[in-house]
Design a protein around this motif. Structure first.
Motif, mmCIF file in Angstrom:
data_model
loop_
_atom_site.group_PDB
_atom_site.id
_atom_site.type_symbol
_atom_site.label_atom_id
_atom_site.label_comp_id
_atom_site.label_asym_id
_atom_site.label_seq_id
_atom_site.Cartn_x
_atom_site.Cartn_y
_atom_site.Cartn_z
ATOM 1 N N LEU A 182 0.650 -1.158 0.025
ATOM 2 C CA LEU A 182 0.021 -0.011 0.059
ATOM 3 C C LEU A 182 0.653 1.221 0.019
ATOM 4 O O LEU A 182 0.594 2.320 -0.681
ATOM 5 N N GLY A 183 2.013 1.362 0.730
ATOM 6 C CA GLY A 183 2.974 2.423 0.624
ATOM 7 C C GLY A 183 3.624 2.439 -0.566
ATOM 8 O O GLY A 183 3.617 3.794 -1.072
ATOM 9 N N ILE A 184 3.843 1.643 -1.277
ATOM 10 C CA ILE A 184 4.459 1.739 -2.583
ATOM 11 C C ILE A 184 3.382 2.387 -3.667
ATOM 12 O O ILE A 184 3.656 3.299 -4.536
ATOM 13 N N LEU A 185 2.302 1.786 -3.584
ATOM 14 C CA LEU A 185 1.148 2.376 -4.426
ATOM 15 C C LEU A 185 0.937 4.010 -3.982
ATOM 16 O O LEU A 185 0.714 4.637 -4.837
ATOM 17 N N LEU A 186 1.068 4.401 -2.763
ATOM 18 C CA LEU A 186 0.812 5.765 -2.421
ATOM 19 C C LEU A 186 1.909 6.535 -2.918
ATOM 20 O O LEU A 186 1.690 7.439 -3.409
ATOM 21 N N VAL A 187 3.298 5.990 -2.855
ATOM 22 C CA VAL A 187 4.182 6.698 -3.479
ATOM 23 C C VAL A 187 4.137 6.983 -5.075
ATOM 24 O O VAL A 187 4.172 7.865 -5.594
ATOM 25 N N PHE A 188 3.511 5.877 -5.729
ATOM 26 C CA PHE A 188 3.476 5.810 -7.176
ATOM 27 C C PHE A 188 2.498 6.814 -7.485
ATOM 28 O O PHE A 188 2.420 7.697 -8.528
ATOM 29 N N TYR A 189 1.203 6.787 -6.907
ATOM 30 C CA TYR A 189 0.078 7.724 -6.969
ATOM 31 C C TYR A 189 0.437 9.372 -6.674
ATOM 32 O O TYR A 189 0.637 10.053 -7.657
ATOM 33 N N ASN A 190 1.296 9.670 -5.664
ATOM 34 C CA ASN A 190 1.796 10.909 -5.540
ATOM 35 C C ASN A 190 2.636 11.610 -6.369
ATOM 36 O O ASN A 190 2.613 12.301 -7.116
ATOM 37 N N THR A 191 3.702 10.274 -6.985
ATOM 38 C CA THR A 191 4.411 10.860 -8.029
ATOM 39 C C THR A 191 3.918 11.267 -9.197
ATOM 40 O O THR A 191 4.091 12.163 -10.047
ATOM 41 N N MET A 192 3.037 10.396 -9.634
ATOM 42 C CA MET A 192 2.187 10.577 -10.901
ATOM 43 C C MET A 192 1.443 11.813 -10.839
ATOM 44 O O MET A 192 1.177 12.300 -11.916
ATOM 45 N N TYR A 193 0.874 11.999 -9.741
ATOM 46 C CA TYR A 193 -0.075 13.303 -9.630
ATOM 47 C C TYR A 193 0.636 14.460 -9.487
ATOM 48 O O TYR A 193 0.186 15.401 -10.368
ATOM 49 N N GLU A 194 1.800 14.394 -9.026
ATOM 50 C CA GLU A 194 2.614 15.537 -9.186
ATOM 51 C C GLU A 194 3.219 16.074 -10.601
ATOM 52 O O GLU A 194 3.466 17.063 -10.853
ATOM 53 N N CYS A 195 3.258 14.838 -11.330
ATOM 54 C CA CYS A 195 3.829 14.981 -12.853
ATOM 55 C C CYS A 195 2.483 15.558 -13.626
ATOM 56 O O CYS A 195 2.803 15.584 -14.880
ATOM 57 N N GLY A 196 1.475 15.450 -13.056
ATOM 58 C CA GLY A 196 0.258 16.114 -13.815
ATOM 59 C C GLY A 196 -0.721 14.882 -14.420
ATOM 60 O O GLY A 196 -1.623 15.105 -15.207
ATOM 61 N N ASP A 197 -0.407 13.609 -14.258
ATOM 62 C CA ASP A 197 -1.288 12.508 -14.580
ATOM 63 C C ASP A 197 -2.017 11.810 -13.395
ATOM 64 O O ASP A 197 -1.240 11.080 -12.796
ATOM 65 N N ALA A 198 -3.130 11.950 -13.208
ATOM 66 C CA ALA A 198 -3.860 11.385 -12.165
ATOM 67 C C ALA A 198 -4.576 10.473 -12.491
ATOM 68 O O ALA A 198 -5.301 9.762 -11.831
ATOM 69 N N TRP A 199 -4.775 10.201 -13.763
ATOM 70 C CA TRP A 199 -5.677 9.115 -14.305
ATOM 71 C C TRP A 199 -5.263 7.627 -14.484
ATOM 72 O O TRP A 199 -5.733 6.829 -14.113
ATOM 73 N N THR A 200 -3.717 7.633 -14.632
ATOM 74 C CA THR A 200 -3.039 6.480 -14.612
ATOM 75 C C THR A 200 -3.214 5.682 -13.489
ATOM 76 O O THR A 200 -3.516 4.513 -13.112
ATOM 77 N N PRO A 201 -3.058 6.198 -12.173
ATOM 78 C CA PRO A 201 -2.942 5.526 -10.817
ATOM 79 C C PRO A 201 -4.542 5.492 -10.664
ATOM 80 O O PRO A 201 -4.706 4.438 -10.161
ATOM 81 N N LEU A 202 -5.484 6.042 -10.828
ATOM 82 C CA LEU A 202 -6.905 5.799 -10.763
ATOM 83 C C LEU A 202 -7.003 4.279 -11.555
ATOM 84 O O LEU A 202 -7.697 3.526 -10.831
ATOM 85 N N TYR A 203 -6.711 4.274 -12.811
ATOM 86 C CA TYR A 203 -7.060 3.116 -13.612
ATOM 87 C C TYR A 203 -6.309 1.936 -13.017
ATOM 88 O O TYR A 203 -6.695 0.709 -12.744
ATOM 89 N N ILE A 204 -4.970 2.034 -12.195
ATOM 90 C CA ILE A 204 -4.263 0.992 -11.825
ATOM 91 C C ILE A 204 -4.861 0.699 -10.415
ATOM 92 O O ILE A 204 -4.915 -0.711 -10.133
ATOM 93 N N ASN A 205 -5.335 1.589 -9.648
ATOM 94 C CA ASN A 205 -5.959 1.277 -8.258
ATOM 95 C C ASN A 205 -7.294 0.459 -8.454
ATOM 96 O O ASN A 205 -7.638 -0.069 -7.682
ATOM 97 N N PHE A 206 -8.023 0.774 -9.743
ATOM 98 C CA PHE A 206 -9.146 -0.028 -9.938
ATOM 99 C C PHE A 206 -8.984 -1.432 -10.137
ATOM 100 O O PHE A 206 -10.039 -2.148 -9.627
ATOM 101 N N LEU A 207 -7.947 -1.926 -10.583
ATOM 102 C CA LEU A 207 -7.640 -3.260 -10.320
ATOM 103 C C LEU A 207 -7.629 -4.113 -9.013
ATOM 104 O O LEU A 207 -8.522 -5.209 -9.013
ATOM 105 N N PRO A 208 -7.004 -3.692 -7.866
ATOM 106 C CA PRO A 208 -6.846 -4.387 -6.789
ATOM 107 C C PRO A 208 -8.281 -4.340 -6.058
ATOM 108 O O PRO A 208 -8.959 -5.113 -5.664
ATOM 109 N N LEU A 209 -9.133 -3.102 -6.373
ATOM 110 C CA LEU A 209 -10.409 -3.079 -5.846
ATOM 111 C C LEU A 209 -11.429 -4.051 -6.510
ATOM 112 O O LEU A 209 -12.248 -4.777 -5.862
ATOM 113 N N THR A 210 -11.446 -4.158 -7.865
ATOM 114 C CA THR A 210 -12.013 -5.335 -8.491
ATOM 115 C C THR A 210 -11.475 -6.517 -8.188
ATOM 116 O O THR A 210 -12.605 -7.450 -7.688
#
Length: 82
Positions: free
Chosen positions: A27-55
Motif C-alpha cells: 500500500l505504501g508503494i502504491l501511495l508513492v506511485f500515486y503521489n509521484t504521478m499526480y505531481e507529474c500531472g497524470d492523475a488518471w493512470t494511478p486511478l486506473y491501476i488502483n481500480f484493479l485491486p479494488l475489482t
C-alpha cells in the motif's frame, strides 16, 4: 457468547491484522506511485491501476467467504499484492 465463538472471532481478527500488517508495504508503494504521478500531472493512470485491486478484492471476497470460509482477509491480501 460461547467461549469457542469468542476464540474463533479473536483468532480471525488476529489473522486479519497480521495480513494487513504484511501488506502495508504494498500500500505504501502504491501511495508513492500515486503521489509521484499526480505531481507529474497524470492523475488518471494511478486511478486506473488502483481500480484493479479494488475489482480483485470485490470478486474474491464472496469466493473466499462462501467457498473457503476463511473470511475477507486473504482476498484483501491478494488484492493488495496485485
Amino acid at each position: 457468547m460461547p467461549e469457542d465463538k469468542k476464540s474463533f472471532i479473536s483468532q480471525s481478527a488476529n489473522d486479519y491484522l497480521q495480513i494487513i500488517n504484511y501488506t502495508t508495504w504494498f500500500l505504501g508503494i502504491l501511495l508513492v506511485f500515486y503521489n509521484t504521478m499526480y505531481e507529474c500531472g497524470d492523475a488518471w493512470t494511478p486511478l486506473y491501476i488502483n481500480f484493479l485491486p479494488l475489482t480483485i478484492n470485490a470478486i474474491l471476497n464472496p469466493i473466499f467467504i462462501k467457498l473457503f470460509g476463511c473470511g475477507a482477509a486473504w482476498s484483501t491480501f491478494f488484492a493488495r499484492v496485485c
